[in-house]
Design a protein around this motif. Sequence first.
Motif, PDB file in Angstrom:
ATOM      1  N   GLU A 455       0.804  -1.219   0.000  1.00 34.04           N
ATOM      2  CA  GLU A 455       0.000   0.000   0.000  1.00 34.04           C
ATOM      3  C   GLU A 455       0.843   1.277   0.000  1.00 34.04           C
ATOM      4  O   GLU A 455       0.324   2.356  -0.264  1.00 34.04           O
ATOM      5  CB  GLU A 455      -0.955   0.013   1.195  1.00 34.04           C
ATOM      6  N   ASP A 456       2.137   1.165   0.281  1.00 33.81           N
ATOM      7  CA  ASP A 456       3.010   2.339   0.318  1.00 33.81           C
ATOM      8  C   ASP A 456       3.649   2.634  -1.031  1.00 33.81           C
ATOM      9  O   ASP A 456       4.396   3.614  -1.157  1.00 33.81           O
ATOM     10  CB  ASP A 456       4.115   2.155   1.364  1.00 33.81           C
ATOM     11  N   TYR A 457       3.402   1.797  -2.023  1.00 32.96           N
ATOM     12  CA  TYR A 457       4.112   1.917  -3.298  1.00 32.96           C
ATOM     13  C   TYR A 457       3.167   2.295  -4.436  1.00 32.96           C
ATOM     14  O   TYR A 457       2.011   1.896  -4.476  1.00 32.96           O
ATOM     15  CB  TYR A 457       4.811   0.599  -3.647  1.00 32.96           C
ATOM     16  N   THR A 458       3.731   3.091  -5.357  1.00 35.90           N
ATOM     17  CA  THR A 458       3.078   3.394  -6.625  1.00 35.90           C
ATOM     18  C   THR A 458       3.683   2.506  -7.696  1.00 35.90           C
ATOM     19  O   THR A 458       4.908   2.363  -7.774  1.00 35.90           O
ATOM     20  CB  THR A 458       3.280   4.870  -7.014  1.00 35.90           C
ATOM     21  N   MET A 459       2.833   1.882  -8.507  1.00 31.61           N
ATOM     22  CA  MET A 459       3.338   1.077  -9.614  1.00 31.61           C
ATOM     23  C   MET A 459       3.670   1.986 -10.787  1.00 31.61           C
ATOM     24  O   MET A 459       2.814   2.730 -11.271  1.00 31.61           O
ATOM     25  CB  MET A 459       2.316   0.030 -10.046  1.00 31.61           C
ATOM     26  N   LEU A 460       4.919   1.950 -11.223  1.00 32.76           N
ATOM     27  CA  LEU A 460       5.347   2.682 -12.414  1.00 32.76           C
ATOM     28  C   LEU A 460       5.404   1.683 -13.555  1.00 32.76           C
ATOM     29  O   LEU A 460       6.270   0.804 -13.581  1.00 32.76           O
ATOM     30  CB  LEU A 460       6.717   3.331 -12.180  1.00 32.76           C
ATOM     31  N   ALA A 461       4.459   1.787 -14.476  1.00 35.20           N
ATOM     32  CA  ALA A 461       4.308   0.782 -15.532  1.00 35.20           C
ATOM     33  C   ALA A 461       4.790   1.354 -16.864  1.00 35.20           C
ATOM     34  O   ALA A 461       4.408   2.457 -17.252  1.00 35.20           O
ATOM     35  CB  ALA A 461       2.848   0.353 -15.640  1.00 35.20           C
ATOM     36  N   TYR A 462       5.629   0.600 -17.531  1.00 37.69           N
ATOM     37  CA  TYR A 462       6.110   1.027 -18.842  1.00 37.69           C
ATOM     38  C   TYR A 462       6.453  -0.202 -19.663  1.00 37.69           C
ATOM     39  O   TYR A 462       6.277  -1.341 -19.221  1.00 37.69           O
ATOM     40  CB  TYR A 462       7.311   1.976 -18.710  1.00 37.69           C
ATOM     41  N   GLY A 463       6.961   0.017 -20.862  1.00 35.34           N
ATOM     42  CA  GLY A 463       7.123  -1.080 -21.811  1.00 35.34           C
ATOM     43  C   GLY A 463       5.891  -1.168 -22.697  1.00 35.34           C
ATOM     44  O   GLY A 463       4.800  -0.733 -22.319  1.00 35.34           O
ATOM     45  N   GLY A 464       6.041  -1.727 -23.857  1.00 27.65           N
ATOM     46  CA  GLY A 464       4.947  -1.730 -24.827  1.00 27.65           C
ATOM     47  C   GLY A 464       3.695  -2.432 -24.355  1.00 27.65           C
ATOM     48  O   GLY A 464       2.580  -2.043 -24.728  1.00 27.65           O
ATOM     49  N   ASN A 465       3.809  -3.481 -23.526  1.00 27.59           N
ATOM     50  CA  ASN A 465       2.635  -4.249 -23.098  1.00 27.59           C
ATOM     51  C   ASN A 465       2.160  -3.897 -21.694  1.00 27.59           C
ATOM     52  O   ASN A 465       1.141  -4.419 -21.247  1.00 27.59           O
ATOM     53  CB  ASN A 465       2.949  -5.750 -23.168  1.00 27.59           C
ATOM     54  N   GLY A 466       2.884  -3.043 -20.974  1.00 25.70           N
ATOM     55  CA  GLY A 466       2.506  -2.686 -19.619  1.00 25.70           C
ATOM     56  C   GLY A 466       1.114  -2.093 -19.478  1.00 25.70           C
ATOM     57  O   GLY A 466       0.329  -2.523 -18.611  1.00 25.70           O
ATOM     58  N   PRO A 467       0.728  -1.121 -20.312  1.00 27.73           N
ATOM     59  CA  PRO A 467      -0.591  -0.510 -20.172  1.00 27.73           C
ATOM     60  C   PRO A 467      -1.767  -1.475 -20.374  1.00 27.73           C
ATOM     61  O   PRO A 467      -2.858  -1.221 -19.881  1.00 27.73           O
ATOM     62  CB  PRO A 467      -0.589   0.575 -21.260  1.00 27.73           C
ATOM     63  N   LEU A 468      -1.549  -2.585 -21.091  1.00 29.76           N
ATOM     64  CA  LEU A 468      -2.629  -3.557 -21.292  1.00 29.76           C
ATOM     65  C   LEU A 468      -2.897  -4.388 -20.034  1.00 29.76           C
ATOM     66  O   LEU A 468      -4.005  -4.833 -19.801  1.00 29.76           O
ATOM     67  CB  LEU A 468      -2.282  -4.498 -22.440  1.00 29.76           C
ATOM     68  N   HIS A 469      -1.880  -4.595 -19.235  1.00 28.24           N
ATOM     69  CA  HIS A 469      -1.998  -5.533 -18.119  1.00 28.24           C
ATOM     70  C   HIS A 469      -1.891  -4.863 -16.756  1.00 28.24           C
ATOM     71  O   HIS A 469      -2.040  -5.541 -15.737  1.00 28.24           O
ATOM     72  CB  HIS A 469      -0.919  -6.614 -18.244  1.00 28.24           C
ATOM     73  N   ALA A 470      -1.646  -3.563 -16.716  1.00 27.80           N
ATOM     74  CA  ALA A 470      -1.382  -2.891 -15.447  1.00 27.80           C
ATOM     75  C   ALA A 470      -2.551  -2.996 -14.478  1.00 27.80           C
ATOM     76  O   ALA A 470      -2.367  -3.276 -13.287  1.00 27.80           O
ATOM     77  CB  ALA A 470      -1.022  -1.430 -15.696  1.00 27.80           C
ATOM     78  N   CYS A 471      -3.769  -2.761 -14.944  1.00 30.71           N
ATOM     79  CA  CYS A 471      -4.942  -2.815 -14.048  1.00 30.71           C
ATOM     80  C   CYS A 471      -5.107  -4.207 -13.444  1.00 30.71           C
ATOM     81  O   CYS A 471      -5.352  -4.347 -12.241  1.00 30.71           O
ATOM     82  CB  CYS A 471      -6.215  -2.415 -14.802  1.00 30.71           C
ATOM     83  N   GLY A 472      -4.993  -5.240 -14.281  1.00 28.48           N
ATOM     84  CA  GLY A 472      -5.153  -6.596 -13.786  1.00 28.48           C
ATOM     85  C   GLY A 472      -4.082  -6.963 -12.781  1.00 28.48           C
ATOM     86  O   GLY A 472      -4.361  -7.596 -11.751  1.00 28.48           O
ATOM     87  N   ILE A 473      -2.843  -6.556 -13.046  1.00 28.46           N
ATOM     88  CA  ILE A 473      -1.741  -6.852 -12.123  1.00 28.46           C
ATOM     89  C   ILE A 473      -1.931  -6.113 -10.812  1.00 28.46           C
ATOM     90  O   ILE A 473      -1.820  -6.687  -9.722  1.00 28.46           O
ATOM     91  CB  ILE A 473      -0.395  -6.476 -12.769  1.00 28.46           C
ATOM     92  N   ALA A 474      -2.219  -4.802 -10.898  1.00 27.25           N
ATOM     93  CA  ALA A 474      -2.364  -3.992  -9.692  1.00 27.25           C
ATOM     94  C   ALA A 474      -3.524  -4.466  -8.829  1.00 27.25           C
ATOM     95  O   ALA A 474      -3.417  -4.515  -7.597  1.00 27.25           O
ATOM     96  CB  ALA A 474      -2.549  -2.521 -10.074  1.00 27.25           C
ATOM     97  N   SER A 475      -4.642  -4.816  -9.444  1.00 29.02           N
ATOM     98  CA  SER A 475      -5.809  -5.287  -8.686  1.00 29.02           C
ATOM     99  C   SER A 475      -5.461  -6.526  -7.884  1.00 29.02           C
ATOM    100  O   SER A 475      -5.835  -6.664  -6.711  1.00 29.02           O
ATOM    101  CB  SER A 475      -6.974  -5.573  -9.627  1.00 29.02           C
ATOM    102  N   ARG A 476      -4.737  -7.444  -8.501  1.00 30.94           N
ATOM    103  CA  ARG A 476      -4.389  -8.688  -7.823  1.00 30.94           C
ATOM    104  C   ARG A 476      -3.273  -8.502  -6.798  1.00 30.94           C
ATOM    105  O   ARG A 476      -3.170  -9.271  -5.843  1.00 30.94           O
ATOM    106  CB  ARG A 476      -4.006  -9.745  -8.856  1.00 30.94           C
TER     107      ARG A 476
END
Length: 725
Positions: A455-476
């Motif tokens: 809960e103390d961290y912000t996910m910094l998502a990058y790379g060509g496929n990161g934006p497609l999977h970021a929500c699913g990864i972060a939720s889990r």
Amino acid sequence: MKRISVDIGGTFSDCFFVWDDIYVESKALTTHHNLALGFNEALDLACDRAGVSRQQALKEVDSVRYATTLGTNALIEGVGPRVGVLVTHGFEDTIHLSRGRGYGEGLDPLKQGDMADAQRPEPLVPRHLVRSVKERIDSIGTVLVPLMYEDVRQQVRELVDNGAEAIVVALTNATENADHEERILEIILEEYPAHELGAIPVLLSSQVSGRKGEYIRAMSTVVDAFLHQTMFHALNQLSSNLRESGYDKPMLVIHNSGGMAQPNSTDALQTIHSGPIAGVGGAQHLSETTGLGNVVSMDMGGTSFDIGLVPEGGIKHYDFQPTIGRWMVSAPMIHLNTLGAGGGSIASYDRIHGAIKIGPESAGSDPGPACYDRGGLRPTVTDADLVLGYLDPENYANGYIPLNKKRAAYAIEEAFSDELDLEAIQVAKIIKRTVDEEMAIGIEKELRTRGGLVEDYTMLAYGGNGPLHACGIASRAGISKILFPPFASVFSALGAGNMKPLHIHERSAYIVLYDALERSLYNDYDAINNYIEELEQKGAEDLVRQGYDRDSVKYRLEMDMRYGNQLVTTAVAFDINRVKGTGAVLHLIKTFSDIFGDRYGEGTQAPEAGVRVQTVRVASYIDGDVVQFESLDSSGTRRIEPVAVAERTIHFTDEEDPVNTPIYDTMSLKSHYVINGPALVTTESTTYLVEPGWRLEPTPQGAVWLLKDPTNTTDVTTKLQFQGA
């Protein structure tokens, strides 16, 4: 500032081009048979967008920075020369015994525990190419048995006669006294002058690693020698390509220590994972300049998923003894956890566990995923994303790669029809859910083992496929804030553009800053300062050799510290470079205590057990211009919803039925807009998937926030209805 930075990955070659105030990103498929071709294609595209020719750009830029996974791939594939090793007499089996743990290094905990099926990796050094020389130096550097020159000559002749194409010299306690290793190098050059020895490199373990530990120091030098030929020819190929295009400066190579250097000051070992680590460097710079706080970086490309941690304050985690492939080495390497789960990772059925498995095998760029229609027959994560409706077949990679949805569905059906009585869409959902869960588990594990709270961290998502999977990864994973930085799809290349010329030198040291039994503080100031001066001198020599002014060299002192006999060792960076008096010793202890408390919780410190230094390390570097990030704060902004340009049926993993989802284009990423999920935002370089319960908020600086919004309510002043394109 005019600068070219290229990150050559397993699937794409990413380019970040700075031309004064113009920032340009571009991509091209990696050409593994000749990396210069993909390099040129990406650079030509970037130059075309900036309105300059490649010749003009290469003539005027201040530097070309290059990060690559070539060394990593060569090690995995086992492609390299025959390496011969000279060791101290009596230590002939050190490398092959591998401390009795070689069967498990580089494997996940489940496979490490499978003792019945334990198998050692194929050795990089055949046993018949290990020779010993009669000599001995003790643990404090005293010569016990002098080097016998004729014995050395005989052993070297035998290695050469047996076909050694690279020679490693790894003598016991060479970190304390390197005279014997250096004398062996002289003997080899006397016996085989350069014109006779040809292209056989000779590497000394004392020059590769300054840490004690016979096996890992020898293995570090062996890996370096094994990769030397591959990296030498690849870098020469790229350098020649640049010279032919008018670039007359030395190319700069990104190091896994977080810096860069010219090829003549680069060991092959230092290039391992250099691309992903450049992304961690970019994350550190972003965190420091914008006040972002604790960051867990997530780089999802075509081949792998890389996780890095940057705690608030920018103190990076180092791996003290990283495992590269299946071999443990000793090198100051920024910690990175790499999972074989990228867009090109192949999905297969695991019959033992009755489940779908993702990776680690990848389709790469040739032939690529099945949907590329270039001969790939096995389904990948990208194929599943296409079948679920997340990707636009006509505009993937800005139309550079047309996708075949039927081919993707056919590949999925062919691969799983015998095991799963499901349609392609249902299997694609499982693939998407599986890869998201695996990555979420990787992030949670990384945070917990490094003393962080999710809960103390912000996910910094990058790379060509990161934006497609970021929500699913972060939720889990339980993360509620995701930030896509500016130029997210080429962020590792951007990070390479911000790297400093830097060399790290270190040496093992047993220093007790506070002795709990004697209740006394360390007072041998000359000894520790001599260590620091020695390491600073080595760093300055490296930089001066590359043409930098000695007066411009700056130094950062770091130590690996622990409480008493605890196994947890922490890398601590200090704001002083000399230890002068009791006050300085207390300052070192307090700095360690503060960092330890921040990382593992206040009150976990244990000074009553004593405070020890395991390693002294000095980073020598040159400051330079960097890409600046502005504040990411957009609070108070009055936002409206943009007009959707299209609508498409999309399948979400947590929704049973398909959802008619609005599609937005790049124009919707202006700072006065907000987009509530479910939604898709397509740009020329990537696709943002806004899953239900999330909202997307762009910033004026080009970054994009994805925020968890369970109630799906926002401060929207105006809501515009969907209009068909």
